[in-house]
Design a protein around this motif. Structure first.
Motif, mmCIF file in Angstrom:
data_model
loop_
_atom_site.group_PDB
_atom_site.id
_atom_site.type_symbol
_atom_site.label_atom_id
_atom_site.label_comp_id
_atom_site.label_asym_id
_atom_site.label_seq_id
_atom_site.Cartn_x
_atom_site.Cartn_y
_atom_site.Cartn_z
ATOM 1 N N ASP A 87 0.785 -1.474 0.127
ATOM 2 C CA ASP A 87 -0.047 -0.069 0.196
ATOM 3 C C ASP A 87 0.892 1.248 -0.019
ATOM 4 O OD1 ASP A 87 -2.304 -1.493 0.163
ATOM 5 O OD2 ASP A 87 -2.726 -1.365 2.122
ATOM 6 N N THR A 88 2.095 1.225 0.811
ATOM 7 C CA THR A 88 2.760 2.394 0.619
ATOM 8 C C THR A 88 3.981 2.616 -0.325
ATOM 9 O OG1 THR A 88 4.258 1.334 2.487
ATOM 10 C CG2 THR A 88 2.487 2.675 3.229
ATOM 11 N N LEU A 89 4.614 1.462 -0.613
ATOM 12 C CA LEU A 89 5.687 1.320 -1.513
ATOM 13 C C LEU A 89 5.420 0.852 -2.693
ATOM 14 C CD1 LEU A 89 8.643 0.009 0.650
ATOM 15 C CD2 LEU A 89 8.016 2.360 0.462
ATOM 16 N N GLY A 90 4.024 0.312 -3.116
ATOM 17 C CA GLY A 90 3.722 0.032 -4.454
ATOM 18 C C GLY A 90 3.839 -1.578 -4.500
ATOM 19 N N HIS A 91 3.172 -2.123 -5.683
ATOM 20 C CA HIS A 91 3.216 -3.361 -6.029
ATOM 21 C C HIS A 91 4.591 -3.819 -6.402
ATOM 22 C CE1 HIS A 91 -0.944 -4.578 -5.303
ATOM 23 N NE2 HIS A 91 -1.379 -3.424 -5.683
ATOM 24 N N PRO A 92 5.299 -3.249 -7.364
ATOM 25 C CA PRO A 92 6.682 -3.504 -7.525
ATOM 26 C C PRO A 92 7.605 -3.721 -6.378
ATOM 27 C CG PRO A 92 5.995 -1.674 -9.059
ATOM 28 C CD PRO A 92 4.849 -1.852 -7.942
#
Length: 598
Positions: free
Chosen positions: A202-207
C-alpha cells in the motif's frame, strides 16, 4: 575420339544431341579432345574455342580452391573420379555456374594411358535449391528452438509460480496428495504468511511488494533446501511440506530459522524495508488426514499466530480447533447474507489505452458483514464452496451487476460491457440460460462471463449440460472470457476447445513480464496465440504506466488494474462513470463548449 569405332562414336554423338548432360574426352595431357554440343548452350562458348585446353585452364574456371588439389591428384594417379564440382564464370553474363563432372581413364590394348572420358552436368540450380533449403531449414530450426523454449516455459508454469519461481498451488496439491497416499506416512505442514506485507504494497507499491515476495521466496528456499519443497499459494502465503515420516522437531527448527531470516532488511530501490513472518504448523497421518483437513489445520494454527501478535509460530492444538466454529459460523451466515443483500458487487473498469475509454467493467463480489466489516472473496468463497452457495453468489452478482447497468442507463450513463465471474457450479446449472434471458434486458451492454481459473476446462467440456449452456449463452450473444490465463490452470488445448471471446492474462504473469525477458516472451506468445485465434486479450493487474507501456509494446491494448482504478462500490463507480463521461465530452467539445458534430 580414341578407342571408339565409328559406329559407337555415332551412337554417342546421337545421344549427346538429346541429353541434358554433355560428354567429354581428354587426351593423355588432359586437354579437351571431344565435347558434345550440349556444353555450348550451358557455357555460352564455342567448342572450338576450348578444344585442346585443359579443364582447369578453361576461360572462366576458378581452379584455385582446395577441391582442385584432390582432383589433380586423381588425374595424376589416373584414377576414376566421380561428381567433382567446380565453379565457372560464364563470360556472356558473368553468372557463376556450378558444374559437376565424372570421368574414367582410357587405356589402349597395350595398357598405355590415352586420357579420360566422362560426362558433365550443370548443377547450378540444384546447388541453389539446396542452399535455399539449408537456409530455410536453419530458419525453421531457429523458429522451432524459440517455440520449444516458449513451450517449455509454458509447461514449467503449470507447476511453478511465475513471480518467485517456487512451486505453485497445483504442485502442492499433487505432491501432498501423493505423500498422503503412502501408508502410515507422517506429513508436517508449515504455513507461512508475511507480516506487514500489505503495508509494503500500500505504501511502496506493488513493484516493491514483488521484490519482498521474491526475497522471501529465496530465503525460504535456502532454509528448506534438502529438507522439503517450498510452495507459493498466492499473495504472501507460502507452504513447506515435510514428508517421509517427518519429525515435528525439524519443523520447529525450520520455523525458528524462518522467523530469524525474515526479520532481516530488504533493499527496495533506494530504501530499505522489512517484514516478519507468522507460521502455523500442523501434522497429519496418511489414511487418517485428508489434504483439505491438513491445510485447514495449518490455517487455524497460522490464524492463531497472527492473532497472538505476528512474528511467531504456533502449532495446532485442540484449543485452536475452536476456530473451526468461527468458520462454521460464517458458513451458517452466508446464505442469509446473500438473501439480505450483504453480498454486493464492486466494479473495476477495463480500459482501451489507445483511447483511454472505458470498454467495460468487472463485477467483483464483496461481503458487507455486519460484524466483520467488508470481506474480500478470499475470506468467504472457500466457505461458500463448502456449503454449496457459490452458484448463488454468481447469480446474485449477475442480477445486481445488470441492475446497476440499467440504473446507469437511467441517468444517462452508458457502460459498454460488464464481466461477471462464473463458477463451476453455475456453469452446471440447468437454469443458467433462462436466468440470463430473464435479467439481461439492456442488450446495449454486452454481458460477459469470466470462467474462473480454478475451472478445469478439460473435464467440464465433457459434461453435456456445460456444453449446452455455453452453446445457448453464445447464441444469446453472451461472450465468454478465460480469466487468469497463464496461471497454469487453462491449457492451450482447452483454449482451442472453449474458444473464448477474450482471455485475461494473469496478474502475476503480467507483473513478472515487466522485469523478466523470459516471462515477457511468454506474454508475447500468449498475445500471438490470441491474435492467431482472433481472441481479444486483456492484461489484468497493471499497476503503473510503465507496465502499460511495456505490454503495449508486446501488442496488448486492453487493461485492468490499479493504474486506472481500484474496485469500487456501485455508487462510487456511478460517479466514476459520470466523471469519465464528462471528461470525454470536454475533450470532444468545440471551443464554445458545445459537443462537436459528427
Amino acid at each position: 575420339m580414341a578407342n571408339l569405332d565409328s559406329n559407337n562414336f555415332r551412337k554417342l554423338e546421337d545421344f549427346a544431341e538429346i541429353a541434358s548432360d554433355w560428354f567429354w574426352e581428354s587426351d593423355a595431357e588432359h586437354r579437351m579432345s571431344y565435347l558434345s554440343g550440349r556444353i555450348e548452350s550451358v557455357l555460352k562458348i564455342k567448342i572450338a574455342d576450348i578444344m585442346g585446353a585443359s579443364r582447369a585452364k578453361l576461360p572462366g574456371v576458378l581452379s584455385s580452391s582446395g577441391l582442385w588439389k584432390a582432383h589433380f591428384a586423381d588425374l595424376e594417379a589416373r584414377r576414376p573420379f566421380k561428381n567433382f564440382e567446380y565453379s565457372f564464370i560464364r563470360p556472356t553474363d558473368n553468372q557463376e555456374l556450378w558444374l559437376r563432372v565424372s570421368g574414367k581413364p582410357i587405356f589402349d590394348a597395350a595398357g598405355t594411358f590415352k586420357g579420360y572420358r566422362g560426362i558433365g552436368h550443370d548443377v547450378t540450380e540444384e546447388r541453389e535449391t539446396v542452399q535455399r533449403l539449408i537456409a530455410s531449414n536453419a530458419a525453421l530450426a531457429e523458429r522451432n528452438k524459440e517455440m520449444s523454449e516458449v513451450r517449455r516455459e509454458l509447461e514449467r508454469r503449470v507447476n511453478e509460480d511465475s513471480l518467485t519461481g517456487l512451486l505453485n498451488r497445483r504442485a502442492f496439491e499433487r505432491d501432498t496428495q501423493e505423500a498422503l497416499g503412502v501408508a502410515g506416512n507422517v506429513i508436517v505442514l508449515l504455513h507461512i504468511d508475511l507480516d506487514r506485507f500489505k503495508w509494503v504494497n500500500d505504501t511502496l507499491g506493488h513493484p516493491a511488494g514483488d521484490i519482498v515476495l521474491k526475497t522471501a521466496a529465496d530465503r525460504l528456499r535456502r532454509i528448506a533446501s534438502g529438507i522439503g519443497p517450498v510452495y507459493r499459494m498466492g499473495g504472501d502465503e507460502f507452504l513447506i511440506v515435510l514428508a517421509d515420516n517427518a519429525e515435528i522437531e525439524t519443523a520447529r527448527w525450520m520455523a525458528d530459522a524462518i522467523l530469524d531470516v525474515m526479520e532481516k532488511p530488504i533493499a527496495v530501490d533506494r530504501q530499505v524495508t522489512s517484514v516478519s513472518a507468522s507460521i502455523g504448523i500442523a501434522s497429519g497421518i496418511s489414511g487418517k488426514t485428508s489434504l483439505q483437513q491438513l491445510v485447514a489445520d495449518a490455517d487455524i494454527a497460522l490464524y492463531e499466530a497472527k492473532k497472538t501478535g505476528r512474528g511467531c509460530t504456533r502449532e495446532l492444538t485442540p484449543e485452536m480447533l475452536g476456530l473451526i466454529a468461527a468458520r462454521r459460523k460464517l458458513a451458517s451466515e452466508i446464505s442469509a447474507a446473500i438473501r439480505n443483500d450483504e453480498v454486493i458487487p464492486f466494479f473495476q473498469p477495463q480500459i482501451h489505452d489507445d483511447t483511454n475509454m472505458i470498454i467495460g467493467a468487472e463485477a467483483l463480489a464483496r461481503w458487507q458483514h455486519p460484524e466483520l466489516g467488508l470481506l474480500d472473496p478470499d475470506a468467504f468463497l472457500d466457505v461458500a464452496a463448502e456449503v454449496g452457495v457459490v452458484a448463488d453468489i454468481d447469480r446474485c452478482m449477475m442480477h445486481k451487476a445488470l441492475y446497476f447497468v440499467d440504473r446507469a442507463k437511467g441517468v444517462g450513463l452508458y457502460l459498454k460491457s460488464v464481466s461477471i465471474n462464473l463458477s463451476t457450479g453455475r456453469l452446471r446449472d440447468p437454469n443458467l440460460v433462462d436466468d440470463v434471458r430473464e435479467c439481461w434486458l439492456n442488450r446495449d451492454c454486452q454481458l460477459k462471463f469470466e470462467l474462473l481459473e480454478t475451472i478445469s476446462f478439460d473435464e467440464l467440456l465433457r459434461e453435456p449440460v456445460v456444453i449446452e449452456n455455453l452453446k445457448h449463452l453464445r447464441a444469446m450473444g453472451v461472450q465468454i472470457e478465460a480469466d487468469d490465463f497463464g496461471s497454469g490452470h487453462a491449457s492451450i488445448t482447452s483454449l482451442l476447445e472453449v474458444r473464448p471471446d477474450r482471455i485475461k492474462i494473469d496478474r502475476h504473469l503480467v507483473q513478472a513480464a515487466i522485469n523478466d525477458p523470459v516471462q515477457r516472451k511468454v506474454v508475447s506468445a500468449i498475445l500471438e496465440i490470441a491474435r492467431a485465434l482472433e481472441i481479444e486479450a486483456l492484461a489484468e493487474g497493471v499497476e503503473t504506466k510503465t507496465d502499460v507501456a511495456i505490454l503495449r509494446d508486446l501488442g496488448c491494448e486492453l487493461f485492468q488494474g490499479f493504474v486506472y482504478a481500484k474496485p469500487m462500490p456501485a455508487g462510487a463507480f456511478l460517479d466514476y462513470l459520470r466523471d469519465q463521461q464528462a471528461a470525454y465530452q470536454t475533450q470532444t467539445a468545440d471551443p464554445k463548449g458545445l459537443p462537436k458534430s459528427a
